[in-house]
Design an enzyme around this catalytic site. Structure first.
Site, short mmCIF file in Angstrom:
data_model
loop_
_atom_site.label_atom_id
_atom_site.label_comp_id
_atom_site.label_asym_id
_atom_site.label_seq_id
_atom_site.Cartn_x
_atom_site.Cartn_y
_atom_site.Cartn_z
N GLY A 585 21.82 46.46 4.22
CA GLY A 585 22.78 45.52 4.78
C GLY A 585 23.49 46.11 5.97
O GLY A 585 23.24 47.25 6.38
N GLU A 586 24.37 45.29 6.55
CA GLU A 586 25.12 45.77 7.70
C GLU A 586 26.47 45.07 7.75
O GLU A 586 26.66 44.00 7.17
CB GLU A 586 24.35 45.52 8.99
CG GLU A 586 24.02 44.06 9.26
CD GLU A 586 23.19 43.89 10.51
OE1 GLU A 586 23.41 44.67 11.44
OE2 GLU A 586 22.34 42.98 10.54
N GLY A 587 27.40 45.71 8.44
CA GLY A 587 28.72 45.14 8.62
C GLY A 587 29.14 45.25 10.06
O GLY A 587 28.32 45.49 10.95
N GLN A 588 30.44 45.09 10.30
CA GLN A 588 30.93 45.07 11.67
C GLN A 588 30.82 46.43 12.34
O GLN A 588 30.62 46.53 13.54
CB GLN A 588 32.38 44.60 11.67
CG GLN A 588 32.96 44.43 13.07
CD GLN A 588 34.38 43.90 13.02
OE1 GLN A 588 34.91 43.64 11.95
NE2 GLN A 588 34.99 43.77 14.19
N PHE A 589 30.94 47.51 11.55
CA PHE A 589 31.01 48.84 12.14
C PHE A 589 29.85 49.76 11.77
O PHE A 589 29.83 50.90 12.17
CB PHE A 589 32.32 49.53 11.74
CG PHE A 589 33.53 48.80 12.26
CD1 PHE A 589 33.90 48.89 13.59
CD2 PHE A 589 34.28 48.01 11.42
CE1 PHE A 589 35.00 48.21 14.06
CE2 PHE A 589 35.39 47.32 11.88
CZ PHE A 589 35.75 47.42 13.22
N GLY A 590 28.91 49.27 10.98
CA GLY A 590 27.81 50.15 10.62
C GLY A 590 26.79 49.48 9.74
O GLY A 590 26.79 48.26 9.58
N GLU A 591 25.92 50.29 9.16
CA GLU A 591 24.82 49.79 8.36
C GLU A 591 24.70 50.59 7.07
O GLU A 591 25.21 51.71 6.97
CB GLU A 591 23.50 49.87 9.14
CG GLU A 591 23.49 49.03 10.42
CD GLU A 591 22.23 49.25 11.24
OE1 GLU A 591 21.52 50.25 10.98
OE2 GLU A 591 21.95 48.43 12.12
N LYS A 623 25.43 55.19 4.06
CA LYS A 623 26.31 54.42 4.93
C LYS A 623 26.40 55.14 6.27
O LYS A 623 26.78 56.31 6.31
CB LYS A 623 27.70 54.30 4.32
CG LYS A 623 27.83 53.30 3.20
CD LYS A 623 29.30 53.18 2.83
CE LYS A 623 29.53 52.14 1.76
NZ LYS A 623 30.96 51.97 1.46
N ASP A 727 36.36 43.60 -4.85
CA ASP A 727 35.09 42.86 -4.74
C ASP A 727 34.21 43.14 -5.96
O ASP A 727 33.00 43.35 -5.83
CB ASP A 727 34.37 43.22 -3.45
CG ASP A 727 33.22 42.26 -3.13
OD1 ASP A 727 33.17 41.18 -3.76
OD2 ASP A 727 32.39 42.57 -2.28
#
Length: 873
Positions: A585-591, A623, A727
């Site tokens: 997966g990935e997010g705003q600042f990394g993977e 991460k 979460d």
């Protein structure tokens, strides 16, 4: 460029399919546009309780329509309305007989029958197959029901239903809009079921079709292709009503249809001049589904005439790169007909449609046009081609002008409108930029000034409360304003209510240490930190902006200070030994990557928390921070490493090593070979003789209890450190081959679970179906809100993750339901007991969803209780 984009958007709105969420206009019972002659009934008690008095919020005659005599369970009495044209009906509102505080009769239940021609009557059923609609609970409140699916009809009957002998009276209002397509029936081959290895069984039948099914052919009715709901790109995903995969589509397999095409016939209410037809088609080519290769449409001028010899043919441009579902517009060259027969030719193994709509102008004289049922105070955005005819029906020119003058006026009006819209768009862009900056700095919270209180309860019911005094005196006409803010219903007395103050019990719970940010004015430090209440996070929460958009834990500020003052005690691992396997997966600042770590066991030495490998490579989750990440994100990443390095529990994902000597910064954590719990359980059935005999993957009740105990154990450990996960869900629990569970935080970054998160302003995402009411409405995240999420996680486990929580509610309705928890008036919706769940365990779930924080159990208490259910855990 912006102007062209704006024009494209406007054109899309003009030609779009009808939208049930906005087709919600009152059709005229209350204001008298539906005439007395068009309202009839099977019987009436007195002349003063005749059908003409069945108008919502009106107190004429004796106050309502009442059928003759007391109604028995076997009786069929009805109120019938002739709407004088085809209507797309979406909402029904009912009242009882108030009669200036002297009436005491109302319909507790009712059902609907409808007809498009006045001869063939059809019983309405919801998407679950039920005919019964729950009605009123008193004589004065308006109970408003959404119809899922909506009805396309001219005639409607409301039939009261009773379980015992009762006197029944009704007042009603209907909501919808004119059915401008004019389509009265379509016929097609029966939809088929897709069965493919590795994928869920996907029925692609037309489940709401109201016609006949004979010899595997549908005829004489309408169904899912005209319900206004378009299918998703991935047809196997469940959407808002979450019934089964593929529900929104009707699909056919090429090999099962000999000619290599699907033939459909369409009948209309009158002769029309057709300009185009729009077909919403799936194009998930990786599953053998494509839009049709070509289509050939024949025309019939009259229903009794022959098909014309010259068809209209159209060839599509096939797309093997973009799997998105899309509308395909087929020009029909202004051909006149009252019926069409179209043959859609396969381009691959499967062809799937979710919506079909026609654009046309009716071939009738101006004096023959039926009235358009739209309230005079509304501006209605028409979605049909014959806009001129609708305009003539709604407005009468004061003088006659030349065509050139009319065209010039229209052009000037369009230019002025476009300029105003451009100004609005520029303002919105600037405003969004400001809001997005705010969202980057703070967790999303719905403040009092932002919240529109909406009334919501099960089965799309909204009770519009009015005091027990004559409605015409105390209540403004509710349906003049009910749709002005958005398609959800508002309280008519105050469309934008403020959130009320916290109740006394809520204030007391805050004083008892329940909130992460206690108001020190409400209690003394001694009171706020009593040892007799559950140990919840009681200090300011520090939120680290991690790789995936938020960190795994929300950590109290004091704890962060004490942890981050210490040096990192995690070993530096050679990054060249990390071999990429898959991006998780990935997010705003990394993977987040799944990697093989060569020689990790030897590097960590004895006692390393690694699963048994049996000679296989060690799998880890990595991460990785992007090189262009902000300095704040970089600092947060290093803080998260320090915090995670202090965590040591068999049910918490552990940080193994790091790569921080050079960019990009990486942290290496455990990864479990069985993946996440959601995927694991959704692919299994409950253990039985049948599963053993057929070698079907299964789990036992004991396994489910064992998993529950482990999750509670991990959360008990976090709570003891005053950490808040924020979460917790099955997607964030990983398993090894021995069903050992470790709590992680990868769910938010994985596209597989994107539908589990509610996106705000296109950036912030929240797992609202797992969140406590105070987290959604007030932005308060505590261990108590983790307890709430744990209850939802237990519910997931004992449904084997076959269904999303609150699957029958849209995201907006889930948020509205939190308002009911806040108001605490007994109208909130709870998750129902899973069939596999012991009743005593479901009682524990319900305690997790207590409205007041102090009434929720601590994780330590939950752990002890679950161990009694699974004594060997």
């Amino acid at each position: 460029m912006l102007l062209y984009l704006l024009l494209a958007i406007l054109q899309t709105n003009i030609n779009g399919q009808i939208d049930p969420a906005h087709c919600r206009y009152p059709l005229g019972m209350e204001d008298g546009r539906i005439k007395n002659d068009d309202i009839t009934a099977s019987s009436q008690w007195y002349e003063t309780t005749g059908p003409q008095y069945a108008r919502l919020n009106r107190e004429e005659g004796d106050g309502a329509w009442c059928p003759a005599g007391q109604l028995q369970p076997s009786d069929v009495q009805y109120l019938q309305l002739d709407l004088r044209q085809l209507i797309f009906l979406t909402v029904v509102a009912t009242q009882g007989r108030y009669a200036r505080n002297s009436g005491n009769e109302y319909a507790r239940k009712y059902r609907l029958e409808y007809s498009r021609d006045g001869r063939r009557w059809i019983s309405w059923r919801n998407r679950l197959g039920s005919e019964i609609i729950m009605g009123n609970i008193n004589t004065y409140d308006s109970v408003v029901r959404d119809l899922h699916p909506p009805i396309i009809t001219r005639f409607l009957r409301l039939i009261p239903v009773t379980d015992a002998i009762h006197t029944v009276c009704m007042r009603v209002e209907l909501f919808g809009c004119a059915w401008q397509d004019g389509l009265t029936a379509y016929s097609s081959p029966e939809g088929q079921t897709m069965m493919a290895p590795g994928y869920p069984i996907t029925p692609l039948n037309d489940s709401t079709y109201d016609g006949a099914l004979e010899r595997r052919k549908l005829s004489g009715g309408l169904g899912q292709l005209t319900d206004g709901v378009i299918g998703q790109d991935d047809f196997a995903q469940r959407r808002m009503y979450r019934l089964w995969p593929g529900y929104d589509y009707v699909g056919w397999r090429n090999e099962s249809l000999g000619p290599g095409f699907v033939e459909m016939e369409f009948q209309f209410d009158r002769q029309r001049n057709f300009t185009s037809v729009k077909i919403h088609s799936n194009n998930m080519f990786s599953r053998g589904v494509k839009i049709f290769a070509s289509v050939s449409c024949a025309f019939k001028l009259h229903l009794i005439s022959e098909w014309e010899a010259e068809p209209v043919e159209f060839h599509t441009v096939l797309d093997d790169r973009n799997p998105s579902a899309r509308y395909v517009t087929v020009p029909l060259k202004h051909r006149s007909a009252s019926a069409l027969r179209c043959r859609f030719y396969f381009a691959d193994t499967w062809m799937m449609f979710s919506e079909i709509s026609f654009q046309s102008a009716t071939n009738v004289l101006p004096t023959q046009r039926p009235p358009v049922l739209t309230p005079p105070s509304y501006e209605v955005n028409s979605e049909v081609s014959d806009t001129t005819q609708i305009t003539e029906d709604r407005t009468t020119p004061s003088k006659t002008g030349s065509p050139e003058e009319g065209s010039t006026s229209i052009l000037i009006g369009c230019l002025v409108t476009i300029i105003l819209l451009l100004v609005v768009i520029i303002f919105l862009i600037l405003w969004c930029q400001y809001v997005c900056k705010v969202l980057e700095k703070a967790p999303r919270r719905i403040l009092e000034e932002e919240v529109t209180v909406r009334l919501s309860s099960s089965s799309d019911t909204i009770i519009l409360q009015t005091p027990p005094v004559p409605p015409r005196v105390s209540l403004d006409p509710p349906y003049e304003r009910i749709f002005l803010l958005d398609p959800q219903y508002q309280d008519p007395a105050a469309l934008r209510n403020k959130l009320p103050e916290l109740s006394q019990s809520a204030e007391a719970s805050a004083c008892s240490g329940g909130y992460a940010e206690p108001d020190v004015t409400l209690c003394t430090p001694h009171q706020c930190f009593q040892s007799s209440v559950p140990h919840y996070a009681e200090t300011d929460i520090i939120s680290l902006q991690g790789v995936t958009g938020s960190n795994m834990y929300a950590v109290p500020a004091l704890t962060v200070d004490s942890l981050t003052r210490k040096d990192i005690s995690v070993a530096e691992f050679p990054r060249e030994r990390l071999l990429f396997r898959e991006k998780l997966g990935e997010g705003q600042f990394g993977e987040v990557h799944l990697c093989e770590a060569e020689g990790l066991a030897e590097f960590l030495g004895e006692g390393a928390p690694l699963p048994e490998q049996d000679g296989r490579p060690v799998l880890v989750a990595v991460k990785q921070l992007r090189a262009d990440a902000t300095s704040n994100a970089r600092n947060d990443f290093l803080k998260e490493i320090k915090i995670m390095s202090r965590l040591n529990n068999p049910n918490i994902i552990q940080l193994l090593c790091v790569c921080v000597s050079s960019d990009p910064l990486c942290m290496v954590t455990e990864y479990m070979e069985n993946g996440d719990l959601n995927m694991f359980l959704s692919q299994r059935e409950l253990e039985s003789t049948l599963t053993h005999a057929n070698n079907i993957p299964s789990v036992s009740i004991a396994d489910l209890l064992h998993m529950s105990v482990q999750i509670s154990s991990g959360m008990k450990y976090l709570a003891s450190l005053n950490f808040v996960h924020r979460d917790l869900a099955t997607r964030n629990c990983l398993l090894d081959r021995h069903l050992t569970i470790k709590i992680s935080d990868f769910g938010m970054s994985r596209n597989l679970y994107s539908s589990d998160y509610y996106r705000i302003q296109g950036r912030a995402v929240l797992p609202i179906r797992w969140m406590a009411w105070e987290s959604i409405l007030l932005g308060k995240f505590t261990t108590a809100s983790d307890v709430w999420a744990f209850g939802v996680t237990l519910w997931e486990i004992f449904t084997l993750c076959k269904e999303q929580p609150y699957s029958l509610l849209s995201d907006e309705q889930v948020i509205e339901n939190t308002g009911e928890f806040f108001r605490n008036q007994g109208r909130q919706i709870f998750l129902s007991a899973p069939p596999l769940c012991p009743s005593s365990l479901f009682e524990q779930m319900m305690r997790c969803w207590s409205r007041d924080i102090v009434d929720r159990p601590s994780f330590n208490r939950l752990y002890q209780a679950l161990r009694t259910f699974a004594p060997h855990s």
